[in-house]
Design an enzyme around this catalytic site. Sequence first.
Site, PDB file in Angstrom:
ATOM      1  N   GLU A 149       0.839  -1.200   0.000  1.00  0.00           N
ATOM      2  CA  GLU A 149       0.000   0.000   0.000  1.00  0.00           C
ATOM      3  C   GLU A 149       0.873   1.249   0.000  1.00  0.00           C
ATOM      4  O   GLU A 149       1.816   1.344   0.769  1.00  0.00           O
ATOM      5  CB  GLU A 149      -0.909  -0.024   1.241  1.00  0.00           C
ATOM      6  CG  GLU A 149      -1.861   1.134   1.325  1.00  0.00           C
ATOM      7  CD  GLU A 149      -2.650   1.314   0.019  1.00  0.00           C
ATOM      8  OE1 GLU A 149      -3.339   0.379  -0.409  1.00  0.00           O
ATOM      9  OE2 GLU A 149      -2.533   2.402  -0.587  1.00  0.00           O
ATOM     10  N   PHE A 251       8.830  16.000  -2.382  1.00  0.00           N
ATOM     11  CA  PHE A 251       9.705  15.513  -1.306  1.00  0.00           C
ATOM     12  C   PHE A 251      11.076  16.189  -1.279  1.00  0.00           C
ATOM     13  O   PHE A 251      12.087  15.551  -1.025  1.00  0.00           O
ATOM     14  CB  PHE A 251       9.858  13.979  -1.391  1.00  0.00           C
ATOM     15  CG  PHE A 251       8.771  13.293  -0.629  1.00  0.00           C
ATOM     16  CD1 PHE A 251       8.981  12.856   0.667  1.00  0.00           C
ATOM     17  CD2 PHE A 251       7.518  13.136  -1.190  1.00  0.00           C
ATOM     18  CE1 PHE A 251       7.965  12.270   1.385  1.00  0.00           C
ATOM     19  CE2 PHE A 251       6.484  12.553  -0.478  1.00  0.00           C
ATOM     20  CZ  PHE A 251       6.709  12.112   0.809  1.00  0.00           C
ATOM     21  N   TYR A 253      11.321  19.092   0.594  1.00  0.00           N
ATOM     22  CA  TYR A 253      11.131  20.103   1.631  1.00  0.00           C
ATOM     23  C   TYR A 253      11.964  19.779   2.862  1.00  0.00           C
ATOM     24  O   TYR A 253      11.757  18.740   3.494  1.00  0.00           O
ATOM     25  CB  TYR A 253       9.655  20.200   2.024  1.00  0.00           C
ATOM     26  CG  TYR A 253       8.806  20.801   0.932  1.00  0.00           C
ATOM     27  CD1 TYR A 253       8.528  22.161   0.919  1.00  0.00           C
ATOM     28  CD2 TYR A 253       8.329  20.018  -0.115  1.00  0.00           C
ATOM     29  CE1 TYR A 253       7.766  22.726  -0.098  1.00  0.00           C
ATOM     30  CE2 TYR A 253       7.574  20.570  -1.143  1.00  0.00           C
ATOM     31  CZ  TYR A 253       7.294  21.920  -1.124  1.00  0.00           C
ATOM     32  OH  TYR A 253       6.552  22.483  -2.139  1.00  0.00           O
ATOM     33  N   GLY A 259       9.172  11.443  10.101  1.00  0.00           N
ATOM     34  CA  GLY A 259       8.641  10.622  11.199  1.00  0.00           C
ATOM     35  C   GLY A 259       7.519   9.767  10.655  1.00  0.00           C
ATOM     36  O   GLY A 259       7.536   9.389   9.482  1.00  0.00           O
ATOM     37  N   CYS A 262       5.817   4.864   9.029  1.00  0.00           N
ATOM     38  CA  CYS A 262       6.382   4.079   7.921  1.00  0.00           C
ATOM     39  C   CYS A 262       7.860   4.332   7.652  1.00  0.00           C
ATOM     40  O   CYS A 262       8.655   3.398   7.720  1.00  0.00           O
ATOM     41  CB  CYS A 262       5.569   4.338   6.656  1.00  0.00           C
ATOM     42  SG  CYS A 262       3.907   3.671   6.782  1.00  0.00           S
TER      43      CYS A 262
HETATM   44  N1  LIG Z   1      -0.079   4.055   8.024  1.00  0.00           N
HETATM   45  C1  LIG Z   1       0.340   4.230   6.782  1.00  0.00           C
HETATM   46  O1  LIG Z   1       0.371   5.331   6.272  1.00  0.00           O
HETATM   47  C2  LIG Z   1       0.775   3.045   5.959  1.00  0.00           C
HETATM   48  C3  LIG Z   1       0.932   3.216   4.573  1.00  0.00           C
HETATM   49  C4  LIG Z   1       1.316   2.118   3.807  1.00  0.00           C
HETATM   50  C5  LIG Z   1       1.553   0.900   4.421  1.00  0.00           C
HETATM   51  N2  LIG Z   1       1.422   0.764   5.769  1.00  0.00           N
HETATM   52  C6  LIG Z   1       1.641  -0.548   6.359  1.00  0.00           C
HETATM   53  O2  LIG Z   1       0.388  -1.180   6.611  1.00  0.00           O
HETATM   54  C7  LIG Z   1       0.442  -1.972   7.793  1.00  0.00           C
HETATM   55  C8  LIG Z   1      -0.600  -1.520   8.777  1.00  0.00           C
HETATM   56  O3  LIG Z   1      -0.291  -0.195   9.163  1.00  0.00           O
HETATM   57  P1  LIG Z   1      -1.353   0.723   9.938  1.00  0.00           P
HETATM   58  O4  LIG Z   1      -0.760   2.085   9.998  1.00  0.00           O
HETATM   59  O5  LIG Z   1      -2.711   0.526   9.358  1.00  0.00           O
HETATM   60  O6  LIG Z   1      -1.283   0.035  11.388  1.00  0.00           O
HETATM   61  P2  LIG Z   1      -2.290   0.241  12.618  1.00  0.00           P
HETATM   62  O7  LIG Z   1      -1.478  -0.032  13.831  1.00  0.00           O
HETATM   63  O8  LIG Z   1      -3.011   1.541  12.475  1.00  0.00           O
HETATM   64  O9  LIG Z   1      -3.379  -0.916  12.420  1.00  0.00           O
HETATM   65  C9  LIG Z   1      -3.118  -2.268  12.551  1.00  0.00           C
HETATM   66  C10 LIG Z   1      -4.387  -2.909  13.103  1.00  0.00           C
HETATM   67  O10 LIG Z   1      -4.239  -4.344  13.076  1.00  0.00           O
HETATM   68  C11 LIG Z   1      -4.885  -4.863  14.212  1.00  0.00           C
HETATM   69  N3  LIG Z   1      -4.394  -6.228  14.474  1.00  0.00           N
HETATM   70  C12 LIG Z   1      -3.168  -6.609  14.911  1.00  0.00           C
HETATM   71  N4  LIG Z   1      -3.111  -7.949  15.034  1.00  0.00           N
HETATM   72  C13 LIG Z   1      -4.324  -8.436  14.654  1.00  0.00           C
HETATM   73  C14 LIG Z   1      -4.884  -9.709  14.548  1.00  0.00           C
HETATM   74  N5  LIG Z   1      -4.189 -10.799  14.878  1.00  0.00           N
HETATM   75  N6  LIG Z   1      -6.163  -9.835  14.116  1.00  0.00           N
HETATM   76  C15 LIG Z   1      -6.877  -8.739  13.797  1.00  0.00           C
HETATM   77  N7  LIG Z   1      -6.403  -7.480  13.866  1.00  0.00           N
HETATM   78  C16 LIG Z   1      -5.148  -7.336  14.296  1.00  0.00           C
HETATM   79  C17 LIG Z   1      -4.568  -3.873  15.301  1.00  0.00           C
HETATM   80  O11 LIG Z   1      -5.472  -3.980  16.391  1.00  0.00           O
HETATM   81  C18 LIG Z   1      -4.706  -2.547  14.549  1.00  0.00           C
HETATM   82  O12 LIG Z   1      -6.016  -2.030  14.631  1.00  0.00           O
HETATM   83  C19 LIG Z   1       1.888  -1.857   8.300  1.00  0.00           C
HETATM   84  O13 LIG Z   1       2.647  -2.907   7.788  1.00  0.00           O
HETATM   85  C20 LIG Z   1       2.342  -0.535   7.695  1.00  0.00           C
HETATM   86  O14 LIG Z   1       3.747  -0.502   7.517  1.00  0.00           O
HETATM   87  C21 LIG Z   1       1.017   1.804   6.545  1.00  0.00           C
END
Ligand SMILES: NC(=O)c1ccc[n+]([C@@H]2O[C@H](COP(=O)([O-])OP(=O)(O)OC[C@H]3O[C@@H](n4cnc5c(N)ncnc54)[C@H](O)[C@@H]3O)[C@@H](O)[C@H]2O)c1
Length: 436
Positions: A149, A251, A253, A259, A262
């Site tokens: 993603e 990117f 800036y 932070g 990711c």
């Molecule tokens: N936040 C971003 O901008 C972003 C962008 C691209 C990719 N990612 C990637 O996507 C992934 C998720 O990131 P996020 O920011 O959404 O994380 P997050 O911490 O906001 O959400 C993760 C969710 O998974 C749930 N979870 C954990 N273990 C579980 C299980 N066994 N069963 C059901 N639910 C469970 C948690 O309770 C939590 O609600 C990561 O690998 C991150 O690197 C994040």
Amino acid sequence: MHVAVIGSGYVGLVAGACLAETGNDVICVDKDREKIARLQKNEIPIYEPGLEPMVQRNQAEGRLTFTTDIAAAVKSARVIFIAVGTPPGEDGSADLQHVLGVAREIGRHMNEPKIVVTKSTVPVGTAEKVRAAVKSETKIDFAVCSNPEFLKEGAAIEDFMRPDRVVIGVDTEEAKSVMGELYSAFTRQGGNRIIFMDIASAEVTKYAANAMLATRISFMNQMALFCELVGADVHNVRLGIGSDQRIGRAFLYPGPGYGGSCFPKDVKAIIRTADDLGLSLDVLKSVEAVNECQKLVVLEKVKRYLGADLKGKAVGIWGLAFKAETDDMRESPTIPLIEGLLAAGAKVQAHDPKATDSARAIFGDRVMYAADPYSAAHGADALLLMTEWLVYRNPDFERLLKLLRRPLLVDGRNLYDPTRLKALGFEYHGIGRGGR
Ligand SMILES: NC(=O)c1ccc[n+]([C@@H]2O[C@H](COP(=O)([O-])OP(=O)(O)OC[C@H]3O[C@@H](n4cnc5c(N)ncnc54)[C@H](O)[C@@H]3O)[C@@H](O)[C@H]2O)c1
């Protein structure tokens, strides 16, 4: 199409809502009961523009449901996305316990052939571990896919609905066709932006993208330090190089360091994966080291102008989140800044339009949280601009001058015009804007 999304955080919730918006039947799963209970009542646990009405609409129309029951979700779905967190382990590698735990559960509840998709950011080779974990629990046939993603927090809905590209790593024709169908709704305009590739390359693409973006930021932050030493303005340098099509504007800036959830963890994780294979990713090790120093640049400026001992000094902060349009405080550069200010004895009075609750979970009552930007400046010996929220772009500077005890403004995002601010009577210091 019937879709399950396991993990309803920033990524899972946005993906689930957008997939429902395009007509699919989506079940979002999370193990956090409170989160699911709130979502069932249309209460969105995070701030993300446009997400709340989308969740409400799709839930009301029956295309989007929330549950803690992973078994039921798996059974009903043809495509299952794994979108749980992959936090850094102690050695910097991505912690895969949640991803692989979910994979085993999927295997346990598998009732017919399915496509299991890793959407979480995972190191190269993880899809194969997911395959083995699912297989350890079932005899039923299934395919694995890597679909990293690329959404940005703060613009997540827009990014998901109109992606620059969708990367899908597949190794079966059926998975390719089903995933292509699922994503065609988002890529109709502007030509086909789905890029199919092998699974390992898709996994590496995500890390390479974040590592490149982090590299651009650290590069510009070092250019900013250089500009300060030689009396140049990095703002002009940015305009000068960004107009070169080979470089591009995005990117570039400078700021208080990158932070968020990711960049820091993904840069660490790819360094770790390569180290384990005997390759030292020296560029990225420098990117990380530069960023660690950059997170202290604003604090150093405050101490340079107010003195190292900040007892009896009040410092106002505008912006706590790691960037605008999010309430996310994960790895925000304001965390080491505030800890440093408090350790030096300063009183910290901060404002953020959305991240106050997240900040309170970190600092508790050690920080005064202002209800509006001007209250954060009241009686302060310095005002520090840390997040580029729109509300800070064009403030009432005359009012600020009256409120501040000392008109010291450290602009960590280079939002303001130094000439204008100095003419108004501010002691203005940006990042890399000529002179220290
Ligand atoms: N936040 C971003 O901008 C972003 C962008 C691209 C990719 N990612 C990637 O996507 C992934 C998720 O990131 P996020 O920011 O959404 O994380 P997050 O911490 O906001 O959400 C993760 C969710 O998974 C749930 N979870 C954990 N273990 C579980 C299980 N066994 N069963 C059901 N639910 C469970 C948690 O309770 C939590 O609600 C990561 O690998 C991150 O690197 C994040």
